[in-house]
Design a protein around this motif. Structure first.
Motif, short mmCIF file in Angstrom:
data_model
loop_
_atom_site.label_atom_id
_atom_site.label_comp_id
_atom_site.label_asym_id
_atom_site.label_seq_id
_atom_site.Cartn_x
_atom_site.Cartn_y
_atom_site.Cartn_z
N THR A 168 13.91 -7.46 -8.67
CA THR A 168 14.15 -7.28 -7.24
C THR A 168 12.99 -7.90 -6.45
OG1 THR A 168 15.47 -5.29 -7.57
CG2 THR A 168 14.46 -5.57 -5.40
N ALA A 169 13.34 -8.62 -5.40
CA ALA A 169 12.32 -9.20 -4.51
C ALA A 169 12.31 -8.40 -3.22
CB ALA A 169 12.64 -10.66 -4.22
N GLU A 216 10.32 -12.93 -6.31
CA GLU A 216 10.39 -14.34 -5.94
C GLU A 216 11.72 -14.61 -5.25
OE1 GLU A 216 10.95 -18.44 -8.36
OE2 GLU A 216 9.16 -17.29 -8.90
N LEU A 217 11.68 -15.40 -4.20
CA LEU A 217 12.89 -15.82 -3.50
C LEU A 217 13.02 -17.33 -3.58
CD1 LEU A 217 12.59 -13.57 -0.33
CD2 LEU A 217 14.26 -13.33 -2.19
N GLU A 270 19.09 -9.24 -7.87
CA GLU A 270 19.49 -10.53 -8.44
C GLU A 270 20.78 -11.05 -7.82
OE1 GLU A 270 20.01 -12.58 -12.84
OE2 GLU A 270 20.21 -10.40 -12.64
N ASP A 271 20.76 -12.33 -7.45
CA ASP A 271 21.90 -13.06 -6.87
C ASP A 271 22.24 -12.66 -5.44
OD1 ASP A 271 22.22 -14.69 -9.11
OD2 ASP A 271 23.54 -13.25 -10.09
N GLN A 272 21.46 -11.80 -4.81
CA GLN A 272 21.70 -11.51 -3.39
C GLN A 272 21.06 -12.59 -2.54
OE1 GLN A 272 20.28 -7.49 -2.77
NE2 GLN A 272 22.32 -6.66 -3.17
N GLY A 273 21.74 -12.97 -1.47
CA GLY A 273 21.19 -13.98 -0.60
C GLY A 273 21.93 -14.05 0.72
N ALA A 277 0.82 -1.22 0.00
CA ALA A 277 0.00 0.00 0.00
C ALA A 277 0.85 1.27 0.00
CB ALA A 277 -0.93 0.00 1.21
N GLY A 278 2.17 1.10 0.04
CA GLY A 278 3.06 2.26 -0.01
C GLY A 278 3.33 2.91 1.33
N LEU A 279 3.03 2.22 2.43
CA LEU A 279 3.22 2.81 3.76
C LEU A 279 4.67 2.74 4.24
CD1 LEU A 279 0.00 1.52 5.56
CD2 LEU A 279 0.39 3.71 4.41
N HIS A 280 5.50 1.94 3.56
CA HIS A 280 6.92 1.84 3.90
C HIS A 280 7.74 2.00 2.63
CE1 HIS A 280 6.00 0.45 7.94
NE2 HIS A 280 5.14 -0.40 7.41
N GLU A 281 8.77 2.82 2.71
CA GLU A 281 9.66 3.01 1.57
C GLU A 281 10.54 1.78 1.40
OE1 GLU A 281 13.14 6.07 0.04
OE2 GLU A 281 12.54 6.11 2.15
N VAL A 282 10.70 1.35 0.15
CA VAL A 282 11.57 0.24 -0.18
C VAL A 282 12.65 0.75 -1.11
CG1 VAL A 282 11.75 -2.02 -1.28
CG2 VAL A 282 9.68 -1.42 0.02
N ARG A 283 13.87 0.37 -0.82
CA ARG A 283 15.01 0.70 -1.69
C ARG A 283 15.65 -0.59 -2.16
NH1 ARG A 283 17.80 5.03 2.33
NH2 ARG A 283 16.01 6.42 2.52
N ALA A 284 16.45 -0.50 -3.19
CA ALA A 284 17.22 -1.65 -3.67
C ALA A 284 18.66 -1.20 -3.87
CB ALA A 284 16.64 -2.18 -4.97
N ASP A 285 19.59 -2.04 -3.48
CA ASP A 285 21.02 -1.74 -3.59
C ASP A 285 21.68 -2.98 -4.18
OD1 ASP A 285 23.78 -1.46 -3.14
OD2 ASP A 285 23.47 -0.31 -1.31
#
Length: 170
Positions: free
Chosen positions: A124-125, A83-84, A61-64, A29-37
């Motif tokens: 990105t997941a 997907e994870l 991709e490939d982060q784990g 719902a957009g209540l928390h900001e999500v970033r990707a690095d």
């Protein structure tokens, strides 16, 4: 860091699942900001009290992670988007089993659960994780001769901080 002492009862597995699902809905719902690095898994703690820790994590991709447990804490995670791939150690059978965890899927686990979570897709997941009692210790493993060998342990309240001396997963 030392183990947290608490007299408060931990959340049940059902409560942990419900909590991660509710927070996942809030993220959608957009209540928390999500970033990707692309260099490091981005993560932020959304809640921490005597009963539970809640984290929002993005995975490019490939982060784990590495094969690990949560030091006796039970937990749950819900995939918000993407997907994870989760690889789980099955005691008794002495095998690793891999499963795709898709958007909307939730996983719950007890204090002896050993797993590795990874994004093997281009997209990105995003996932929400909760631990009760709050995370204080993580153990890292390798599979050796049909069993688990502990590589390292770390007192930590951050599920994304690998212990010193252990190769960090990207």
């Amino acid at each position: 860091m030392t183990a947290r002492r608490t007299t408060v009862a931990p959340l049940s597995l059902a409560d942990l699942a419900a909590l991660t699902q509710t927070v996942a809905d809030d993220v959608r719902a957009g209540l928390h900001e999500v970033r990707a690095d692309a260099d490091d898994r981005w993560h932020v703690r959304l809640r921490c009290d005597d009963r539970v820790d809640v984290w929002l994590i993005s995975w490019t991709e490939d982060q784990g992670t590495q094969l690990h447990d949560h030091g006796g804490s039970s937990g749950a995670f819900t995939v918000v988007s993407g997907e994870l791939s989760e690889t789980v150690w099955t005691p008794g059978a002495q095998v690793l089993t891999e499963a795709a965890r898709r958007a909307g899927d939730s996983v719950v686990f007890g204090g002896r659960y050993v797993h590795d979570v990874r994004n093997v897709r281009q997209q990105t997941a995003v996932s929400v994780h909760a631990y009760s009692p709050p995370l204080a210790l993580m153990n890292y493993y390798d599979v050796d001769g049909g069993g688990l060998t502990r590589l390292a342990s770390a007192w930590t309240d951050d599920p994304e901080a690998p212990p010193s001396g252990l190769r960090a997963a990207s």
